[in-house]
Design a protein around this motif. Structure first.
Motif, PDB file in Angstrom:
ATOM      1  N   GLY A 182       6.148  15.998  -7.018  1.00 34.40           N
ATOM      2  CA  GLY A 182       4.825  15.338  -6.688  1.00 34.40           C
ATOM      3  C   GLY A 182       4.762  14.248  -5.301  1.00 34.40           C
ATOM      4  O   GLY A 182       3.988  13.604  -5.030  1.00 34.40           O
ATOM      5  N   ILE A 183       6.168  14.003  -5.096  1.00 34.91           N
ATOM      6  CA  ILE A 183       6.227  13.073  -4.077  1.00 34.91           C
ATOM      7  C   ILE A 183       5.483  13.531  -2.520  1.00 34.91           C
ATOM      8  O   ILE A 183       5.801  14.653  -2.342  1.00 34.91           O
ATOM      9  CB  ILE A 183       7.671  12.597  -3.695  1.00 34.91           C
ATOM     10  N   ARG A 184       4.517  12.747  -2.036  1.00 31.67           N
ATOM     11  CA  ARG A 184       3.830  13.219  -0.936  1.00 31.67           C
ATOM     12  C   ARG A 184       4.323  13.403   0.358  1.00 31.67           C
ATOM     13  O   ARG A 184       4.181  14.195   1.245  1.00 31.67           O
ATOM     14  CB  ARG A 184       2.628  12.566  -0.965  1.00 31.67           C
ATOM     15  N   GLY A 185       5.488  12.590   0.689  1.00 28.46           N
ATOM     16  CA  GLY A 185       6.142  12.742   1.934  1.00 28.46           C
ATOM     17  C   GLY A 185       7.808  12.369   1.743  1.00 28.46           C
ATOM     18  O   GLY A 185       8.091  11.795   1.009  1.00 28.46           O
ATOM     19  N   VAL A 186       8.691  13.025   2.686  1.00 28.70           N
ATOM     20  CA  VAL A 186       9.907  13.188   2.374  1.00 28.70           C
ATOM     21  C   VAL A 186      10.398  13.068   3.800  1.00 28.70           C
ATOM     22  O   VAL A 186      10.060  13.451   4.923  1.00 28.70           O
ATOM     23  CB  VAL A 186      10.383  14.689   2.030  1.00 28.70           C
ATOM     24  N   GLY A 187      11.464  12.365   4.119  1.00 26.31           N
ATOM     25  CA  GLY A 187      12.175  12.007   5.074  1.00 26.31           C
ATOM     26  C   GLY A 187      13.596  12.618   5.290  1.00 26.31           C
ATOM     27  O   GLY A 187      14.344  12.943   4.400  1.00 26.31           O
ATOM     28  N   PHE A 188      14.121  13.108   6.616  1.00 27.85           N
ATOM     29  CA  PHE A 188      15.186  13.635   6.843  1.00 27.85           C
ATOM     30  C   PHE A 188      16.067  12.668   7.932  1.00 27.85           C
ATOM     31  O   PHE A 188      15.552  12.364   8.726  1.00 27.85           O
ATOM     32  CB  PHE A 188      15.109  15.060   7.403  1.00 27.85           C
ATOM     33  N   ALA A 189      17.397  12.986   7.857  1.00 28.24           N
ATOM     34  CA  ALA A 189      18.144  12.319   8.724  1.00 28.24           C
ATOM     35  C   ALA A 189      19.649  12.755   8.655  1.00 28.24           C
ATOM     36  O   ALA A 189      20.092  13.171   7.480  1.00 28.24           O
ATOM     37  CB  ALA A 189      18.304  10.843   8.719  1.00 28.24           C
ATOM     38  N   LYS A 240       0.542  -1.261   0.095  1.00 31.03           N
ATOM     39  CA  LYS A 240      -0.076   0.074  -0.076  1.00 31.03           C
ATOM     40  C   LYS A 240       0.962   1.195  -0.044  1.00 31.03           C
ATOM     41  O   LYS A 240       0.481   2.317  -0.445  1.00 31.03           O
ATOM     42  CB  LYS A 240      -1.010  -0.110   1.234  1.00 31.03           C
ATOM     43  N   VAL A 241       2.016   1.182   0.659  1.00 28.34           N
ATOM     44  CA  VAL A 241       2.842   2.269   0.668  1.00 28.34           C
ATOM     45  C   VAL A 241       4.341   1.804   0.333  1.00 28.34           C
ATOM     46  O   VAL A 241       4.818   0.790   0.604  1.00 28.34           O
ATOM     47  CB  VAL A 241       3.016   2.878   2.014  1.00 28.34           C
ATOM     48  N   VAL A 242       5.081   2.664  -0.838  1.00 36.61           N
ATOM     49  CA  VAL A 242       6.123   2.524  -1.178  1.00 36.61           C
ATOM     50  C   VAL A 242       7.224   3.539  -1.016  1.00 36.61           C
ATOM     51  O   VAL A 242       6.823   4.843  -1.556  1.00 36.61           O
ATOM     52  CB  VAL A 242       6.258   2.300  -2.795  1.00 36.61           C
ATOM     53  N   GLY A 243       8.263   3.441   0.009  1.00 38.09           N
ATOM     54  CA  GLY A 243       8.982   4.431   0.079  1.00 38.09           C
ATOM     55  C   GLY A 243      10.562   4.256  -0.779  1.00 38.09           C
ATOM     56  O   GLY A 243      10.761   2.939  -1.245  1.00 38.09           O
ATOM     57  N   LEU A 244      11.158   5.131  -0.957  1.00 42.08           N
ATOM     58  CA  LEU A 244      12.395   5.066  -1.677  1.00 42.08           C
ATOM     59  C   LEU A 244      13.706   5.839  -0.724  1.00 42.08           C
ATOM     60  O   LEU A 244      13.518   6.810  -0.107  1.00 42.08           O
ATOM     61  CB  LEU A 244      12.464   5.953  -2.846  1.00 42.08           C
ATOM     62  N   HIS A 257       1.736  21.004   2.653  1.00 42.35           N
ATOM     63  CA  HIS A 257       0.837  19.720   2.103  1.00 42.35           C
ATOM     64  C   HIS A 257       2.105  18.352   2.356  1.00 42.35           C
ATOM     65  O   HIS A 257       1.619  17.430   2.332  1.00 42.35           O
ATOM     66  CB  HIS A 257       0.603  19.811   0.937  1.00 42.35           C
ATOM     67  N   ALA A 258       3.161  18.905   2.452  1.00 41.04           N
ATOM     68  CA  ALA A 258       4.192  17.872   2.401  1.00 41.04           C
ATOM     69  C   ALA A 258       4.361  17.130   3.818  1.00 41.04           C
ATOM     70  O   ALA A 258       4.135  17.816   4.897  1.00 41.04           O
ATOM     71  CB  ALA A 258       5.765  18.206   2.457  1.00 41.04           C
ATOM     72  N   GLU A 259       4.235  15.759   3.830  1.00 41.25           N
ATOM     73  CA  GLU A 259       4.304  15.011   5.178  1.00 41.25           C
ATOM     74  C   GLU A 259       5.808  14.748   5.372  1.00 41.25           C
ATOM     75  O   GLU A 259       6.691  14.516   4.546  1.00 41.25           O
ATOM     76  CB  GLU A 259       3.526  13.414   4.900  1.00 41.25           C
ATOM     77  N   ILE A 260       6.090  15.083   6.641  1.00 43.22           N
ATOM     78  CA  ILE A 260       7.553  14.981   6.977  1.00 43.22           C
ATOM     79  C   ILE A 260       7.881  13.834   8.057  1.00 43.22           C
ATOM     80  O   ILE A 260       6.950  13.243   8.863  1.00 43.22           O
ATOM     81  CB  ILE A 260       7.545  16.039   8.060  1.00 43.22           C
ATOM     82  N   ALA A 261       8.829  13.057   7.928  1.00 43.33           N
ATOM     83  CA  ALA A 261       9.500  11.969   8.393  1.00 43.33           C
ATOM     84  C   ALA A 261      11.065  12.184   9.125  1.00 43.33           C
ATOM     85  O   ALA A 261      11.911  12.764   8.192  1.00 43.33           O
ATOM     86  CB  ALA A 261       9.164  10.828   7.837  1.00 43.33           C
ATOM     87  N   PHE A 262      11.335  11.724  10.179  1.00 35.93           N
ATOM     88  CA  PHE A 262      12.594  11.766  10.463  1.00 35.93           C
ATOM     89  C   PHE A 262      13.029  10.129  10.725  1.00 35.93           C
ATOM     90  O   PHE A 262      12.202   9.599  11.134  1.00 35.93           O
ATOM     91  CB  PHE A 262      12.538  12.607  11.872  1.00 35.93           C
ATOM     92  N   ASP A 270       5.661   6.610  -2.943  1.00 32.16           N
ATOM     93  CA  ASP A 270       4.983   7.620  -2.052  1.00 32.16           C
ATOM     94  C   ASP A 270       6.024   8.649  -1.233  1.00 32.16           C
ATOM     95  O   ASP A 270       5.772   9.847  -1.149  1.00 32.16           O
ATOM     96  CB  ASP A 270       4.178   6.984  -0.968  1.00 32.16           C
ATOM     97  N   PHE A 271       7.089   8.161  -0.797  1.00 32.37           N
ATOM     98  CA  PHE A 271       7.842   8.531   0.103  1.00 32.37           C
ATOM     99  C   PHE A 271       9.102   8.733  -0.381  1.00 32.37           C
ATOM    100  O   PHE A 271       9.766   7.686  -1.229  1.00 32.37           O
ATOM    101  CB  PHE A 271       8.001   8.107   1.329  1.00 32.37           C
ATOM    102  N   VAL A 272      10.202   9.833  -0.361  1.00 29.24           N
ATOM    103  CA  VAL A 272      11.653   9.689  -0.365  1.00 29.24           C
ATOM    104  C   VAL A 272      12.325  10.235   0.942  1.00 29.24           C
ATOM    105  O   VAL A 272      11.996  11.186   1.389  1.00 29.24           O
ATOM    106  CB  VAL A 272      11.724  10.761  -1.547  1.00 29.24           C
ATOM    107  N   THR A 273      13.285   9.457   1.400  1.00 29.03           N
ATOM    108  CA  THR A 273      14.117   9.800   2.330  1.00 29.03           C
ATOM    109  C   THR A 273      15.442   9.943   1.898  1.00 29.03           C
ATOM    110  O   THR A 273      16.097   9.038   0.996  1.00 29.03           O
ATOM    111  CB  THR A 273      14.307   8.504   3.439  1.00 29.03           C
TER     112      THR A 273
END
Length: 388
Positions: free
Chosen positions: A234-241, A171-175, A269-274, A194-197
Motif C-alpha cells: 500500500g505504499i504509494r511511492g517507491v524510489g530506486f537507486a 505532510k510527506v514521510v519517506g523511509l 498507480h505507483a509513484e516513481i522516484a530516482f 508515504d514513500f520507500v526508497t
C-alpha cells in the motif's frame, strides 16, 4: 532477527523468514543489463533518441552510452523541456533524519558496516520528536527517515513509531530503511509512511556478492523485490537507486531505469522516484572515490532518467557539490535536500549521539537552499500532497 551469513552462503537464496513474491521483474532487468553493450551505440542512435517523441528502451540505452557524451548539451535541453512540461519550475525540498546507525550488514563501502568501530546510537521516541520539531520549525514539510539495517535494533514497530511522530509534523514521510515483507510495509503505511526508497547498490549480482559479505543484505533478490513488496503493502511511492561507482555505472544506471520502468508498467498507480548517489568517502576508508563517474557522467545519467521516465521525481543528493546541485535543478532534478545532518541526533543537539554514514558536500541550511532556488527563477515547494 539478526542473521549473519558467511561468504559461502548463496547470495541468491532467501532465508526462511523472507517473503517470496511471484515476480519476474528481476530476471527481466538482469537480462537487459547483461545484454547491454554501451559501446555498440553510435552518434546516429543518440540523435534518434534526442529526436524521439517518446523515449523507448533502446533510446534510453543510447542516451546512457559513451556516444552520447558529445551531445550532452542537446540531451540536457531535451531533459529540461520534459521537466518543465511535467513539473513546471517547482523544486521540492526535504531533509533526511537518521534515527539509528546500528547495522548487521558487512558492506565493504559503507560507514555503518557492522565491522566499523564507530559511535553507535539510536534515538528514543522523545529524541525523535525533538529532532522532528526542530526540522519542522525550519519550514520543511517533508522528511526522510533513515536507519542502519538492523531489524534487531530498529524494529518495524520502532520505525512505525517514528512514522507516527513524523505525521504530526510533516505532510510527506519517506523511509530509507532495510527491506521488509509486504505486511511490514502495510503496517508502516498505516503508521504514516508515504514513500520507500531502496538502493540496490549494484545490479551486478556477482559484484554485489563481493561487496556484501554478511547480513541479510547479502540476499540479492530479496533486496531487489523490496519496492514491489512496498507497493503490494500500500505504499504509494517507491524510489530506486544504484550507488554509482561500485561497478559499471552505465549498466547500473540502465538496470535502475529498467527496474523502475517495469515496476510502473506492472503497477501503473505507483509513484516513481530516482536517486543518483555517487560513492563518498566514509569513516575508516578515505580512499574511496567515484569510479569513473564524474559530474559530466552524472549529468548524463540524470538527464537520461528524465527523458526515459518524464513523470518520475529525481532527487539530487547532498553528496554532490553546491554548484552541481544548483545547476541540475534547472535541468532535470525535482527534489533537493537541505539542512542535512547525517549523524544521529545532530539537528537538536550540539553533539551527535552517533557517527555519520558518509561525508556530505553541500551543508547549506533550509533558508539558503530556499533562496538559491528562488534566485534561480525556480519555485521552492515544501509539499505537494495533502491528506483529506
Amino acid at each position: 532477527m539478526s542473521i549473519k551469513i558467511d561468504e559461502t552462503t548463496n547470495h541468491m537464496e532467501y532465508t526462511a523468514d523472507m517473503e517470496v513474491i511471484d515476480s519476474d521483474l528481476m530476471d527481466q532487468v538482469i537480462a537487459e543489463m547483461e545484454a547491454y553493450d554501451a559501446d555498440a551505440y553510435t552518434a546516429e542512435d543518440v540523435k534518434a533518441a534526442i529526436d524521439a517523441q517518446n523515449c523507448s528502451v533502446e533510446n534510453f540505452k543510447a542516451l546512457l552510452s559513451p556516444a552520447a557524451l558529445p551531445y550532452l548539451e542537446e540531451i540536457a535541453q531535451k531533459a529540461q523541456k520534459e521537466t518543465r512540461k511535467h513539473f513546471g519550475n517547482s523544486v521540492m525540498i526535504f531533509t533526511p533524519l537518521y534515527i539509528a546507525n546500528y547495522c548487521e550488514n558487512y558492506c565493504v563501502y559503507c560507514g555503518f558496516n557492522c565491522h566499523n568501530k564507530i559511535k553507535r546510537a539510536k534515538l528514543n521516541a522523545e529524541e525523535i520528536e525533538r529532532e522532528m520539531k526542530v526540522i519542522a520549525d525550519s519550514g520543511l514539510e517533508e522528511i526522510l527517515i533513515l536507519t542502519g539495517e538492523s531489524p534487531k535494533n530498529s524494529s518495524v514497530e520502532y520505525i512505525g513509531e517514528a512514522c507516527k511522530i513524523a505525521r504530526k509534523y510533516f505532510k510527506v514521510v519517506g523511509l530509507e530503511v532495510y527491506p521488509m515483507d509486504s505486511k511490514d510495509y502495510a503496517y508502516l503505511h498505516e503508521c504514516g509512511a508515504d514513500f520507500v526508497t531502496v538502493f540496490q547498490e549494484t545490479y551486478n549480482s556477482e559484484k554485489y556478492k563481493t561487496l556484501h559479505l554478511g547480513g541479510r543484505k547479502r540476499i540479492f533478490p530479496y533486496r531487489f523485490n523490496a519496492q514491489e513488496r512496498a507497493v503490494m503493502g500500500g505504499i504509494r511511492g517507491v524510489g530506486f537507486a544504484a550507488l554509482l561507482g561500485l561497478d559499471d555505472f552505465r549498466k547500473d544506471a540502465l538496470a535502475t531505469g529498467m527496474h523502475a520502468y517495469l515496476l510502473q508498467r506492472k503497477y501503473p498507480h505507483a509513484e516513481i522516484a530516482f536517486s543518483c548517489p555517487r560513492l563518498r568517502p566514509i569513516i575508516n576508508n578515505d580512499k574511496i572515490n567515484p569510479k569513473d563517474v564524474h559530474e559530466k557522467q552524472l549529468l548524463q545519467i540524470i538527464c537520461a532518467y528524465r527523458i526515459f521516465m518524464p513523470f518520475a521525481s529525481i532527487t539530487i543528493s547532498s553528496r554532490e557539490s553546491a554548484k552541481f546541485r544548483d545547476n541540475i535543478i534547472k535541468i532535470a532534478a525535482t527534489k533537493i535536500s537541505a539542512g542535512v545532518n547525517v549523524g544521529i541526533g545532530g539537528h537538536s543537539q550540539e553533539e551527535e549521539k552517533g557517527d555519520e554514514q558518509f561525508e556530505i558536500d553541500d551543508g547549506r541550511t533550509v533558508d539558503e537552499i530556499y533562496h538559491m532556488i528562488e534566485s534561480s527563477g525556480m519555485q521552492p515547494v515544501m509539499t505537494d500532497y495533502i491528506y483529506v
